[in-house]
Each structure stands twice: as C-alpha cells, then as structure tokens.
Design a protein around this motif. Sequence first.
Motif, mmCIF file in Angstrom:
data_model
loop_
_atom_site.group_PDB
_atom_site.id
_atom_site.type_symbol
_atom_site.label_atom_id
_atom_site.label_comp_id
_atom_site.label_asym_id
_atom_site.label_seq_id
_atom_site.Cartn_x
_atom_site.Cartn_y
_atom_site.Cartn_z
ATOM 1 N N GLN A 155 -38.825 94.510 73.544
ATOM 2 C CA GLN A 155 -39.484 95.689 72.998
ATOM 3 C C GLN A 155 -38.993 96.986 73.613
ATOM 4 O OE1 GLN A 155 -40.603 95.037 70.188
ATOM 5 N NE2 GLN A 155 -40.287 92.914 70.852
ATOM 6 N N ALA A 158 -37.819 98.614 70.545
ATOM 7 C CA ALA A 158 -38.831 99.365 69.792
ATOM 8 C C ALA A 158 -39.185 100.664 70.506
ATOM 9 C CB ALA A 158 -40.084 98.512 69.604
ATOM 10 N N ASN A 288 -43.786 101.512 65.654
ATOM 11 C CA ASN A 288 -43.165 101.016 66.873
ATOM 12 C C ASN A 288 -44.168 100.639 67.950
ATOM 13 O OD1 ASN A 288 -40.087 101.042 66.788
ATOM 14 N ND2 ASN A 288 -40.592 102.979 65.811
ATOM 15 N N ALA A 291 -44.754 97.192 67.119
ATOM 16 C CA ALA A 291 -43.631 96.368 67.568
ATOM 17 C C ALA A 291 -43.746 96.034 69.048
ATOM 18 C CB ALA A 291 -42.317 97.091 67.291
ATOM 19 N N ILE A 292 -44.076 97.036 69.856
ATOM 20 C CA ILE A 292 -44.179 96.837 71.302
ATOM 21 C C ILE A 292 -45.301 95.865 71.647
ATOM 22 C CG2 ILE A 292 -44.746 97.997 73.481
ATOM 23 C CD1 ILE A 292 -43.364 100.516 72.246
ATOM 24 N N GLY A 295 -44.363 92.215 70.243
ATOM 25 C CA GLY A 295 -43.322 91.549 71.014
ATOM 26 C C GLY A 295 -43.813 91.038 72.343
ATOM 27 N N SER A 296 -44.620 91.830 73.017
ATOM 28 C CA SER A 296 -45.120 91.430 74.331
ATOM 29 C C SER A 296 -46.088 90.253 74.229
ATOM 30 C CB SER A 296 -45.813 92.630 75.006
ATOM 31 O OG SER A 296 -44.917 93.710 75.147
ATOM 32 N N GLN A 346 -41.063 92.348 65.252
ATOM 33 C CA GLN A 346 -40.652 92.449 66.651
ATOM 34 C C GLN A 346 -41.388 91.447 67.544
ATOM 35 O OE1 GLN A 346 -38.050 94.161 67.752
ATOM 36 N NE2 GLN A 346 -37.707 94.665 65.600
ATOM 37 N N GLY A 350 -39.391 89.210 70.053
ATOM 38 C CA GLY A 350 -39.720 89.141 71.475
ATOM 39 C C GLY A 350 -39.451 87.788 72.103
#
Length: 470
Positions: A155, A158, A288, A291-292, A295-296, A346, A350
């Motif tokens: 990420q 992102a 985004n 996305a972050i 992904g995490s 994302q 990830g």
Amino acid sequence: MKNHFSQYQNPLRILKLISGRQWLTFSASWLAWTADAFDFFCVSLNVDNIAKEFHKSHSDVTLAILFTLLTRSIGAVIFGALGDRYGRKWPMVGNILLFGILTFSTGFTRNFSEFLAVRSLYGIALGGIYGCAASLAIENLPNEARGIMSGVLQQGYAFGYLLAAAINLAIVPNSKYGWRAIFWFGIGPAVLIAIFRAVIPDEDAAKRRALSSRDSSTTMTAKDKGRVLLKEIKELFRYHWLRLIHAVALMSGFNFMSHGSQDLYPTFLTSQLENTPTTSTKVVSIMNFGAIIGGSLAGYFSQYWGRRITIISLCCVGACFIPLWYLPTDWRILAIGAFFMQFCVQGAWGIIPIHLNEISPSSTLRAVFVGLTYQLGNAISSASATIEATAAEKLKTKSPSGKIVPDYGKTQAIFIGAVFLCVIILTAVSPEYKGAMLEEVKYADGRVVVQVKPDVDKPETVEENNHYEG
C-alpha cells in the motif's frame, strides 16, 4: 466462537516482534515503493493537460504509460540480478536516484516524441524497485509479521498515488509551467529516499555474504560472480519455467486489475463527469484511503485464511461494487464505490509481496523472480489504459452538460469485470506455500531446501512441506 477466534494474534503484538533495524530496512523499501507510485501516476493525473499541450488525444498520451510498463521488465532483470548477487542496498540506491533524474527530465521534454522516449527510459529505472524492495522488506521480517507487513508494503503504492493526487492539485494549477512542475518536484523525494536507504544499517549484507559463500570462496572475481549469476538465471528458466509462466500470468491479471481501475479513473471523473480538479482529487484520495486500509487488512487475514482464498474473496466482493464505482453522477456516492473498489483491488494486491516471495523457487534469485514476474506482468498489461481510452472514444455517451464524450465509465466497468474473473481463475490454480520461512538449508548431498512452515489447518508430511531447489 471463542475457540474460533483464538487463532488470530493481536496485530499490535505481531508488530512488536519487529526490531528497530528491521523497521528501518522495511521503511526504506516502503518509501522507495511509494516514490515509485508517485512518479508513475504523475502522467495518469495529467493526461488531459499533456494531451492539450502536445495536441494529442488521450489515447495517444496513454502510450507513455504503455511504454513505461513495457520497459520495466528490463529494469527488473538488471537491478534484481544485481540485488540478488551483491545485496539489495546499493542497487536500490542507484535505482531510486536514476528514476528520480528521469522523472525530473520529463519536465524538460520539448515535444511528444521526447516525452515518450524519456518515459520509456524511466520505465527501466522504475522496474528495478519492486523486486529488491519486496524481497528485502519481507525476507528480513519475523515470519509471523510477514503477512500483515506484506499488505503495508504494497500500500505504499496507494499512498504514493494519494500523495501524487494531493501535490498535483497544489502545484499544477498554481504553476506557470503547468504539468511540468509536478515532474520537477519528483526528484526531491527520490534523492531524500536514496540518502535514507544509503545511511541506514545494511540488514541484508550478512545474508548475501552467507548465500554467496555457497558458490565459491570470498576470493571470487567480479567476472566469476557474473558467470554464476547468469548460470542461476538460466537454471531459473530451465527448471522452474512452469512456475515462472504461471507467476507472470498471475501478475498480468493483477496489473490489468490495478491499471484498469486506476489509470483512467481521474480522466473519467474530469472529462466524462465534468468534475472540477478539486472534486476529482477528493474522489481519488478517498479511493486510495480504501486501498491502504484494504491492503493492510487483507495481508493480515491472509496469514490465517490463506493467500488464495483471501484474494478470490476480495475479487468477488470487488465485482459487486462495479455499479457503484461508475454509475452515480454525485461524486459523494461515486467516492463510496471507489473506496470499496480499491479496498478490494489493493486488498488483493496486499497479499502479492508475501505470496511471490513464498512461491519463489530460490532465495538466491528471489529478487529476480519477484521483480521479473511482476514487471513482465506489467509489460503484458501495459496497454490497459490505451485499450480503455481507445474503446471509450468509440463508445460515446453524454456528459452532464450534454456534450458527446468518450464513455470511460462503461469501458472501465466491462474491462475490470472481465479481469476480476481472470484473476479468480489464475489464483485458484496458483501454488501456495503460506508460512514459508524464506530461508535455505543446504544438505551434505547437495540438496538445497527452502523450509516451509506447516499450515496448522492442513497437516502435511515433511516432504510436502519442503520446497526443493536442486
């Protein structure tokens, strides 16, 4: 219910397992990947501005994205091979400085041909980052932390997109040089990150020295090391070609998925829906953030659910959000769809850093395998934006003001729906070595084995849990 959730570890407890030196090494990789994304999306965010200055169509400008993605494979081989043989640190430093210089140079291009040429060279520099950064970041972490940190690392991409959108809005409209200013700005972060990578402790050096000792004594000349490197690359293609082909196909699907849902989305917001740059940046920023977060979280849960099932689940959920992602005209509702779309896209991405590291057939060629498969996938998917732009220009629609404009929304929706299906199929047939220790053990008979941690949900024999190299 209590027993069901007892297998999940507190993420904060997992993060405490990471030492200070490991955090520094990981941070350098994360920052390099963030700078990679920042520089790449400078073009996507300025397709309209660049097209107007060079008197080209949007589909013409997307050729720059295509050429950048095509040439990234060259950088993946060059810098990945150097990182595997001599350590990740200095190839990364040189790589970061090189793509910073070429980003800076983009702002000085005088015509469209020069613009395409510089972006093609930039792609070579850009292509070397992922292999070294992902391998260095993941292999030096405690095994328990690799799942969640895989998502955090990915990420950075992102976050780089988010920074590019925000800084582009602040710089480009207020600069007399227009879109060129954002490219000139790009060299600053690249230089700072290269310095940071250069001065932090080299966590990777001891491991590289240990691995190089299996080939020969420390008296090997550079020429001898080069021969060994070429031999190992040949062995990768000779003995592990099937895994290589599958990984490239998987990365092609993933890159079609991300580029197909991201590269032309700002153009869709401004050109088709006629939003202002400020409104477009708001949607891209919210997208985004999704996305972050996705992904995490996905990287963490893949440690328990498995890599494949997590990716497939996210693709299925993402497909359900396609209508909300492109049909609304109110930007607030559209932002909700964009948030969850990138949460899923994302989120699936990830898992890729740890998944590629785990299925890599050799730790001595891990950066080459990870970087090459990722960048070849990029090359195959390089025409994503051009395909969408060309199709949209043929599939017209009415804008809110009544103008006849390219239908970017419907084109992206059809495209991403097909890609989700392909990624689900490719993931379903992918090998999985969840829990691989990423360390090698060499036996007296010459066998080299990558130790794989047994999956608690699926007991297997010792032979099934080892991944044989030679």
